[in-house]
Design a protein around this motif. Structure first.
Motif: not given
Length: 385
Positions: A242, A248, A255, A258
């Motif tokens: 992340c 994150c 998260a 990502k």
């Protein structure tokens, strides 16, 4: 009259001689012209050939340098300065932000051998417990990484760094992950008992750990919800992909998404430890100037002797109830693991590699397979129904 005739004869003789000289001169000039023309063509051909070789090899052909040195008693460097650097292999910058307890020590051992054999720069950081960095620390680290002589491979336990955010040329990322519960168990017992490298290894790693914590039963830790066996400690793999954003570190969909995006956009390969030999084979094909002959090295007896020292000792398998509780707590981790594994299998198929059926055995609805993480270490995998 006779005198006049003699004069005419002399004149004719002179004319014939002059014509003969003119013919010889014409022949000589013709020959010289052909020779010069051929020389010009040869020079032009040599120049064109030299230019092509120059461009292909990133510098002047060695033949031209020898010729120039022979005739001019000087070198290309004397007149024009240093040669243009040869083109580097692509990629020439690789970052392996290794995830803890996912075979990273196995890979680092291999990289040390490969760096010497394949002539690339290996930077292996000794910082293990600082994966999250401030903006200033990120900038300094990325600048330092970019200044390493190329080709290089940099490896460290650190969450993903976004080079483009700081307008720095981005390297190619690689990584390896494993079944989240297997990773957690390996870390749990490694912190307590270390590995085969030394009897007191665990004391050196966790000198402040008290005996009641060191010998805490894994089932008790999980079922009673001790901090080490509950969130956010279990949200471990996703932050490595992340990145450095504070969000994150929080278990959640943001998260997770990502991390998936970064895998697709920034990573050349993310493999799974359970199929380590296939990971090594793909790395050898994707970045041969770093991983050439890695599979033969990994299978060699000499390497096995080194690898046998990295296995975590005194590992235990939790009960089915504890595994089920742990799995529920690691729901995001398992979704990411399945995503990475699916992408890894897609890459394998592109290279014509088949995924071998994984033998399983059933016991009270507990599916698991014993396999080596690093030589000498038992791994729990595919325990779920």
């Amino acid at each position: 009259m006779a005198k006049h005739t003699g004069i005419n004869n002399c004149h004719k003789t002179y004319i014939r001689g002059k014509n003969r000289r003119g013919n010889w001169l014409a022949v000589i000039l013709l020959r010289v012209s052909r020779r010069d023309f051929g020389l010009c063509l040869s020079t032009l051909l040599l120049f064109c050939l030299g230019s092509v070789l120059w461009q292909l090899n990133g510098g002047p052909p060695q033949l031209l340098l020898h010729v120039r040195y022979y005739f001019g008693k000087s070198t290309f460097l004397d007149d024009h300065g240093p040669l243009a650097s040869r083109a580097l292999p692509f990629p020439s910058q690789v970052v392996y932000n290794r995830v803890g307890k996912c075979g990273s020590r196995t890979i680092v051992l291999l990289l040390r051998i490969l760096a010497e054999r394949n002539q690339f720069t290996l930077i292996s950081s000794d910082i293990h417990n600082k994966t999250r960095l401030s903006k200033h620390e990120q900038m300094n680290l990325m600048v330092n990484i970019s200044s390493v002589p190329q080709p290089f491979l940099y490896t460290r336990h650190v969450h993903f760094l976004n080079f483009t955010r700081f307008h720095i040329d981005e390297p190619v990322y690689i990584n390896i992950i494993r079944d989240p519960i297997s990773r957690f168990l390996s870390n749990y017992f490694f912190r307590r008992f270390g590995d085969w490298r030394g009897e007191e290894n665990h004391v050196v790693r966790t000198p402040g750990m008290k005996d009641d914590e060191r010998y805490l039963d894994i089932n008790t830790c999980i079922l009673e919800g001790h901090p080490e066996c509950s969130n956010p400690r279990l949200f471990y793999i996703i932050p490595y992909f992340c990145g450095q954003h504070p969000q994150c570190r929080e278990p959640g969909l943001w998260a997770l998404q990502k991390a998936k995006e970064n895998v697709m956009e920034h990573y050349l390969l993310v493999g799974v430890l359970e199929e380590l030999e296939d990971v090594l084979l793909l790395l050898e094909r994707l970045v041969p100037h770093f991983f050439s002959d890695v599979l033969n090295i990994y299978r060699s007896p000499d390497y096995r002797k080194l690898g046998n020292m990295t296995g975590t000792v005194h590992k235990q398998t939790p009960s089915l109830e504890a595994l089920q509780v742990l799995s529920q707590r690691m729901d995001y981790e398992y979704e990411f693991y399945r995503f990475v594994k699916a992408q890894f299998h897609i890459t394998k198929r592109k290279f014509g590699l088949r995924t071998k059926p994984q033998p399983q055995r059933q016991s009270a609805s507990l599916h698991h397979r014993e396999e080596q993480e690093e030589p000498g270490e038992t791994v729990l995998e595919n325990w779920e129904v």
